[in-house]
Design a protein around this motif. Structure first.
Motif, short mmCIF file in Angstrom:
data_model
loop_
_atom_site.label_atom_id
_atom_site.label_comp_id
_atom_site.label_asym_id
_atom_site.label_seq_id
_atom_site.Cartn_x
_atom_site.Cartn_y
_atom_site.Cartn_z
N LYS A 1 0.83 -1.20 0.00
CA LYS A 1 0.00 0.00 0.00
C LYS A 1 0.86 1.26 0.00
O LYS A 1 0.55 2.24 -0.66
CB LYS A 1 -0.94 0.00 1.21
CG LYS A 1 -2.22 -0.74 0.95
CD LYS A 1 -3.18 -0.52 2.10
CE LYS A 1 -4.41 -1.38 1.98
NZ LYS A 1 -5.20 -1.11 0.79
N VAL A 2 1.95 1.21 0.78
CA VAL A 2 2.85 2.37 0.82
C VAL A 2 3.38 2.65 -0.58
O VAL A 2 3.36 3.79 -1.06
CB VAL A 2 4.03 2.11 1.79
CG1 VAL A 2 4.96 3.30 1.80
CG2 VAL A 2 3.51 1.84 3.18
N GLY B 1 0.63 4.00 -2.90
CA GLY B 1 0.36 5.39 -2.54
C GLY B 1 1.42 6.32 -3.08
O GLY B 1 1.12 7.35 -3.69
N LEU B 2 2.68 5.94 -2.89
CA LEU B 2 3.78 6.78 -3.36
C LEU B 2 3.76 6.90 -4.88
O LEU B 2 3.99 7.99 -5.43
CB LEU B 2 5.13 6.20 -2.90
CG LEU B 2 5.47 6.46 -1.43
CD1 LEU B 2 6.78 5.77 -1.07
CD2 LEU B 2 5.59 7.97 -1.18
N ILE C 1 1.11 6.71 -6.87
CA ILE C 1 0.03 7.63 -7.25
C ILE C 1 0.49 9.08 -7.05
O ILE C 1 0.38 9.92 -7.95
CB ILE C 1 -1.23 7.41 -6.39
CG1 ILE C 1 -1.76 6.00 -6.56
CG2 ILE C 1 -2.31 8.40 -6.78
CD1 ILE C 1 -3.00 5.75 -5.73
#
Lengths: 330, 340
Positions: free
Chosen positions: A302-303, A306-307, A309
């Motif tokens: 997820k990290v 997210g990064l 995006i």
């Protein structure tokens, strides 16, 4: 040459190559035929969803209900095929899933076109409506005994090759669905008046309406198309998993939208290409698959997404801002 | 606030008071809330209208209420903050890590609360910087931080829950103050503070101006990026408070708690008449909307014991009803709004 450097697709392809080389160096299994076919298979479902999202984003809207539509169509289709005697060919299954998806997509389209409501909130509501209906009234148990035709379809390959150890790896037939859909969507967007109208309404809705484009009809087409593509994607997913799980797919929304935005589509509308979207999907799928190859624990996934995006949208926003400032608009 | 009921009242004299009232979204909402109360009361009888049910509802809705206030702040400015749940969980987790396994030791409570608030403010600064200065669209920026922050929370805990807090801290979520649940008190305090901020301060007026017409706001001399940072810090701070209430009530902090609150918070804000294109929204609307949603939700829960409807009621029926309600209310607002 300068034109090439300005295109997001060029940088994406470069990034994909660099990433591939890097991961390949760290773990040679990346470039194995089995892993490459695996990537193609993983990108099929996401790619079909992404093509729908691309068209919506170009038109200046957003759709977050496509995963719910996919799950709905796949589950309802499997149930219907098992209870009614419609023959068990995969074609029937895909047609049925497409039709279910189309009607759900048109439901979105009607709300958006008739009441002129914000697309994010309509689809947020309809996503919960579709999913709630599916799980409350249709069923919550996984269908494990899919119709014969769907199983046969899942075993079809486009191209097969035997490995030295006796096993065979093949490029699944469903990948063709993605390719055909990409070509079709590309054709509609680039070569038809409808496609130009979709770009126009994303660029400036009022101007597009004044220019004579029928906005409401186009909106019905756009959300209907998302529905059809999502229905087909859902069924392809069921064939791939060899079961129909009504809890699947939902939760994939953000990854798909991220892939499309990564591919250079602008969330404010008017910009985006099929090639960029395909590259964006491949990039996201590669990143997600390769975290495992690189021994990175899955809770970092997820990290990383997210990064990705934030970095991609940040760069896009930054460069487009510069371009606008260049013409004196900003 | 900027528009709506107060100013539409002295309208054309030919129209009846009722017609004028029907145009006020707040009045419509009051009718919806009362209708739901009556409907659920008549379907469930004494089970719904009992003191116990109302007491338990008063512990349940404040969390959602604070989340709804948070999302309203961003909607008023024409943006949206999709990361509130992730912020709440990360802030709650920060406090949880300080508090965990110290059941007797209550000296850590204040530092833990402060840490949670600082974490949420930092998250808000990140959102505000991405949106205001990097000029990323709010949907995408907060979509990204939603994943990023939840991912950080996952990586910190490897997906496990952090549980076991001092009793004194748990009163924040479970205690009562003069027979009023503490979470309800906290929600009302947040609502009051936000109402004052939005209606009585220059910052509040500027936020509404920015939401009504961002271009005009620039030409009026407002520093939009700085205002956006303030918007997202404010919404993150409210999310952080909600996060504290959540961990105090459940006595545990988790990276992915309450993800369905996001849709519900948007639903509450839309029900409350907040304009998703920016510029308008009231705290009173939020109060009524969160109540009506709670009536619906508790009522459906109790319907499980109903002899006919019972078998069809579960969590997914609620999800279905929320979606249907969201679409219905928006369509209704739009139809009535257009007639004007």
């Amino acid at each position: 040459m300068r034109r090439l450097l300005q295109r997001q697709e060029f940088w994406l392809a470069l990034l994909l190559l660099v990433l591939g080389t890097g991961i390949g160096l760290a773990n040679p299994a990346f470039w194995s035929l089995a892993n490459l076919f695996d990537l193609c298979q993983s990108s099929t479902v996401m790619g079909l969803f992404a093509l729908g999202v691309l068209v919506v984003l170009i038109s200046g809207g957003i759709d977050v209900s496509f995963a719910a539509i996919g799950a709905f169509s796949m589950y309802v289709t499997s149930k219907v095929l098992l209870t009614l005697d419609l023959g068990d060919s995969a074609t029937t299954a895909f047609l049925l899933a497409g039709a279910v998806g189309l009607s759900l997509g048109l439901f979105n389209g009607l709300f958006i076109a008739l009441f002129r409501l914000p697309t994010l909130i309509v689809t947020l509501g309809s996503a919960s409506l579709f999913r709630g209906f599916l799980l409350a009234f249709v069923g919550t148990t996984i269908v494990n005994n899919l119709p014969e035709g769907m199983i046969r379809f899942s075993k079809l390959t486009l191209w097969e090759r035997a490995l030295p150890d006796g096993t065979a790896v093949g490029l699944p037939f469903s990948f063709l669905l993605f390719v055909v859909a990409a070509l079709l969507v590309g054709f509609v967007l680039r070569r038809t008046m409808l496609g130009r109208g979709i770009y126009a309404m994303g660029g400036n809705l009022v101007a597009a309406a004044r220019a004579g484009f029928r906005i409401r009809r186009q909106q019905l087409f756009i959300y209907g198309l998302v529905g059809v593509l999502s229905g087909v994607a859902g069924l392809a997913h069921a064939c791939m998993m060899r079961n129909a799980n009504p809890f699947d797919l939902v939760g994939l929304e953000l990854n798909v939208i991220a892939a499309v935005v990564l591919g250079g589509a602008s969330i404010t509308g008017g910009r985006g290409t099929v090639l960029g979207t395909v590259l964006g999907v491949l990039l996201i799928v590669t990143i997600n698959n390769s975290l495992i190859l690189l021994d990175i624990p899955s809770y970092w996934q997820k990290v990383v997404t997210g990064l990705v995006i934030l970095a991609s949208t940040g760069i896009t926003a930054h460069t487009s801002g510069q371009r606008l400032r260049g013409v004196g608009l900003c | 606030m900027l528009t709506s009921h107060a100013k539409t009242l002295p309208a054309k004299p030919s129209r009846t008071t009722l017609a004028v009232l029907a145009e006020s979204s707040l009045f419509r909402l009051l009718v919806v809330t009362l209708a739901l109360l009556v409907l659920m009361g008549s379907l469930n009888g004494s089970r719904f209208l009992s003191y116990r049910n109302f007491a338990s509802m008063c512990f349940q809705f404040p969390e959602l209420g604070v989340f709804s206030l948070a999302i309203m702040v961003s909607l008023i400015t024409g943006g949206i903050d999709l990361s509130i749940i992730s912020i709440a969980n990360l802030a709650g987790l920060a406090a949880g890590l300080v508090l965990a396994h110290s059941s007797a030791n209550s000296t850590r409570i204040l530092p833990a609360i402060l840490l949670a608030l600082v974490v949420s403010i930092l998250c808000g600064l990140l959102n505000g910087w991405l949106i205001g200065y990097l000029r990323i669209t709010p949907i995408l920026a907060t979509l990204g931080t939603m994943q990023l922050l939840m991912g950080i929370a996952f990586a910190l805990t490897k997906g496990h829950a952090v549980a076991g807090y001092p009793d004194a801290f748990q009163t924040l979520g479970n205690g009562t103050l003069f027979h009023v649940p503490v979470p309800l008190v906290l929600f009302l305090l947040c609502a009051l503070a936000l109402q004052i901020l939005l209606s009585r301060t220059t910052l509040g007026i500027r936020l509404c101006m920015m939401g009504t017409n961002p271009t005009a706001a620039v030409f009026a001399g407002l520093h939009v990026p700085r205002l956006q940072v303030k918007t997202y810090v404010l919404s993150a701070l409210l999310a952080g408070i909600a996060g504290l209430i959540v961990i105090a009530r459940t006595n545990s902090a988790k990276a992915d708690y309450g993800t369905s609150y996001l849709l519900q918070a948007v639903l509450v804000a839309i029900l409350a008449g907040v304009d998703p294109r920016g510029g308008f929204g009231t705290v009173w609307g939020i109060l009524l909307a969160v109540l009506s949603l709670q009536f619906l939700s508790s009522g459906l829960n109790l319907l499980q014991f109903h002899e006919f409807a019972g078998p069809y009621i579960n969590n997914f029926t609620k999800e279905f009803t929320w979606g249907a309600l969201l679409l219905l209310v928006m369509a209704l607002h739009r139809r009535i709004g257009r007639r004007r």
